[in-house]
Design a protein around this motif. Sequence first.
Motif, PDB file in Angstrom:
ATOM      1  N   ARG A   1       0.817  -1.216   0.000  1.00 29.25           N
ATOM      2  CA  ARG A   1       0.000   0.000   0.000  1.00 29.25           C
ATOM      3  C   ARG A   1       0.847   1.260   0.000  1.00 29.25           C
ATOM      4  NH1 ARG A   1      -2.949  -2.906   3.993  1.00 29.25           N
ATOM      5  NH2 ARG A   1      -1.879  -1.675   5.584  1.00 29.25           N
ATOM      6  N   GLY A   2       2.155   1.130   0.158  1.00 26.89           N
ATOM      7  CA  GLY A   2       3.054   2.280   0.131  1.00 26.89           C
ATOM      8  C   GLY A   2       3.348   2.874   1.491  1.00 26.89           C
ATOM      9  N   GLU A   3       3.047   2.159   2.556  1.00 28.58           N
ATOM     10  CA  GLU A   3       3.318   2.660   3.898  1.00 28.58           C
ATOM     11  C   GLU A   3       4.788   2.426   4.250  1.00 28.58           C
ATOM     12  OE1 GLU A   3       0.500   1.033   6.637  1.00 28.58           O
ATOM     13  OE2 GLU A   3      -1.183   1.439   5.308  1.00 28.58           O
ATOM     14  N   TRP A   4       5.316   3.275   5.127  1.00 26.26           N
ATOM     15  CA  TRP A   4       6.726   3.217   5.478  1.00 26.26           C
ATOM     16  C   TRP A   4       7.008   2.476   6.769  1.00 26.26           C
ATOM     17  CZ3 TRP A   4      10.146   8.034   4.417  1.00 26.26           C
ATOM     18  CH2 TRP A   4      10.040   8.392   3.069  1.00 26.26           C
ATOM     19  N   TRP A   5       6.031   2.263   7.636  1.00 26.70           N
ATOM     20  CA  TRP A   5       6.327   1.707   8.965  1.00 26.70           C
ATOM     21  C   TRP A   5       6.965   0.325   8.939  1.00 26.70           C
ATOM     22  CZ3 TRP A   5       4.024  -2.749  10.580  1.00 26.70           C
ATOM     23  CH2 TRP A   5       2.813  -3.122   9.970  1.00 26.70           C
ATOM     24  N   PRO A   6       6.703  -0.536   7.929  1.00 19.87           N
ATOM     25  CA  PRO A   6       7.380  -1.849   7.975  1.00 19.87           C
ATOM     26  C   PRO A   6       8.813  -1.823   7.433  1.00 19.87           C
ATOM     27  CG  PRO A   6       5.459  -1.920   6.518  1.00 19.87           C
ATOM     28  CD  PRO A   6       5.660  -0.527   6.921  1.00 19.87           C
ATOM     29  N   LEU A   7       9.265  -0.702   6.893  1.00 21.68           N
ATOM     30  CA  LEU A   7      10.605  -0.646   6.315  1.00 21.68           C
ATOM     31  C   LEU A   7      11.665  -0.655   7.409  1.00 21.68           C
ATOM     32  CD1 LEU A   7      10.060   2.143   3.628  1.00 21.68           C
ATOM     33  CD2 LEU A   7       9.823  -0.318   3.346  1.00 21.68           C
TER      34      LEU A   7
ATOM     35  N   GLU B   1      16.178   1.116   4.422  1.00 22.14           N
ATOM     36  CA  GLU B   1      15.125   1.358   3.427  1.00 22.14           C
ATOM     37  C   GLU B   1      14.438   2.701   3.677  1.00 22.14           C
ATOM     38  OE1 GLU B   1      14.056  -3.368   2.746  1.00 22.14           O
ATOM     39  OE2 GLU B   1      12.906  -2.176   4.174  1.00 22.14           O
ATOM     40  N   ARG B   2      14.220   3.040   4.955  1.00 21.67           N
ATOM     41  CA  ARG B   2      13.615   4.339   5.274  1.00 21.67           C
ATOM     42  C   ARG B   2      14.520   5.487   4.845  1.00 21.67           C
ATOM     43  NH1 ARG B   2      11.346   3.025  11.221  1.00 21.67           N
ATOM     44  NH2 ARG B   2       9.502   1.895  10.551  1.00 21.67           N
ATOM     45  N   ARG B   3      15.821   5.334   5.105  1.00 21.61           N
ATOM     46  CA  ARG B   3      16.758   6.385   4.704  1.00 21.61           C
ATOM     47  C   ARG B   3      16.783   6.539   3.187  1.00 21.61           C
ATOM     48  NH1 ARG B   3      19.611   4.034   8.870  1.00 21.61           N
ATOM     49  NH2 ARG B   3      20.870   2.798   7.452  1.00 21.61           N
TER      50      ARG B   3
ATOM     51  N   ALA C   1      15.396   9.723  -1.556  1.00 22.16           N
ATOM     52  CA  ALA C   1      14.731   9.835  -2.853  1.00 22.16           C
ATOM     53  C   ALA C   1      13.634  10.893  -2.813  1.00 22.16           C
ATOM     54  CB  ALA C   1      14.146   8.485  -3.262  1.00 22.16           C
ATOM     55  N   LEU C   2      12.898  10.937  -1.723  1.00 21.51           N
ATOM     56  CA  LEU C   2      11.849  11.940  -1.570  1.00 21.51           C
ATOM     57  C   LEU C   2      12.439  13.349  -1.554  1.00 21.51           C
ATOM     58  CD1 LEU C   2       8.802  12.352  -1.068  1.00 21.51           C
ATOM     59  CD2 LEU C   2       9.316  12.284   1.366  1.00 21.51           C
ATOM     60  N   ALA C   3      13.528  13.534  -0.825  1.00 22.90           N
ATOM     61  CA  ALA C   3      14.157  14.853  -0.740  1.00 22.90           C
ATOM     62  C   ALA C   3      14.723  15.278  -2.094  1.00 22.90           C
ATOM     63  CB  ALA C   3      15.258  14.835   0.313  1.00 22.90           C
ATOM     64  N   SER C   4      15.403  14.364  -2.764  1.00 24.53           N
ATOM     65  CA  SER C   4      15.981  14.735  -4.063  1.00 24.53           C
ATOM     66  C   SER C   4      14.892  14.984  -5.094  1.00 24.53           C
ATOM     67  CB  SER C   4      16.957  13.658  -4.541  1.00 24.53           C
ATOM     68  OG  SER C   4      16.261  12.469  -4.858  1.00 24.53           O
TER      69      SER C   4
ATOM     70  N   GLU D   1      11.440   9.025  -8.291  1.00 25.22           N
ATOM     71  CA  GLU D   1      10.291   8.115  -8.193  1.00 25.22           C
ATOM     72  C   GLU D   1      10.707   6.681  -8.464  1.00 25.22           C
ATOM     73  OE1 GLU D   1       7.213   9.503 -10.771  1.00 25.22           O
ATOM     74  OE2 GLU D   1       6.863  11.319  -9.603  1.00 25.22           O
ATOM     75  N   GLU D   2      11.602   6.513  -9.442  1.00 22.87           N
ATOM     76  CA  GLU D   2      12.097   5.163  -9.746  1.00 22.87           C
ATOM     77  C   GLU D   2      12.858   4.587  -8.549  1.00 22.87           C
ATOM     78  OE1 GLU D   2      14.408   5.281 -13.317  1.00 22.87           O
ATOM     79  OE2 GLU D   2      12.715   5.962 -14.528  1.00 22.87           O
ATOM     80  N   ARG D   3      13.660   5.443  -7.880  1.00 21.37           N
ATOM     81  CA  ARG D   3      14.398   4.980  -6.693  1.00 21.37           C
ATOM     82  C   ARG D   3      13.451   4.584  -5.575  1.00 21.37           C
ATOM     83  NH1 ARG D   3      17.745   9.667  -5.819  1.00 21.37           N
ATOM     84  NH2 ARG D   3      18.497   9.929  -7.912  1.00 21.37           N
ATOM     85  N   MET D   4      12.391   5.356  -5.389  1.00 22.64           N
ATOM     86  CA  MET D   4      11.407   5.013  -4.354  1.00 22.64           C
ATOM     87  C   MET D   4      10.706   3.700  -4.698  1.00 22.64           C
ATOM     88  SD  MET D   4       9.781   8.683  -3.317  1.00 22.64           S
ATOM     89  CE  MET D   4       8.814   8.053  -1.946  1.00 22.64           C
ATOM     90  N   ASP D   5      10.355   3.527  -5.965  1.00 22.61           N
ATOM     91  CA  ASP D   5       9.722   2.272  -6.393  1.00 22.61           C
ATOM     92  C   ASP D   5      10.668   1.088  -6.194  1.00 22.61           C
ATOM     93  OD1 ASP D   5       7.369   3.524  -7.068  1.00 22.61           O
ATOM     94  OD2 ASP D   5       7.845   3.675  -9.205  1.00 22.61           O
TER      95      ASP D   5
END
Length: 105
Positions: A25-31, A35-37, A42-45, A60-64
């Motif tokens: 679903r795209g949630e970050w809590w299980p990372l 992976e979070r870093r 990727a989000l910041a860049s 976006e490709e890096r996040m995917d």
Amino acid sequence: MRNADIRRLDREIQATTKKLEAVRRGEWWPLNGSERRAMARALASGSYQVVRGRSAGRAEERMDATGNAAEMRLNAELTALHGERQRLITEAARDKAKKKSSGWF
């Protein structure tokens, strides 16, 4: 003792399944931490690129890719847990059959 181990594995399987669904679903809590870093970088860049008026496609490709790697990791964990559960069930059944065959009637 065997049943307690199997119940413990069942709880871990349920927790890992929930984590896998959350990652899908795209949630970050299980990372995990790395992976979070990677997602945060990727989000910041990507946001920096958008502010500069450029495309954020590579970010976006890096996040995917990071999300897919987390999904693969959780799938591997789930497969290992299922294998361990099956091994414990087989071992318990073998012990039970051994007790039955050697017992007095």
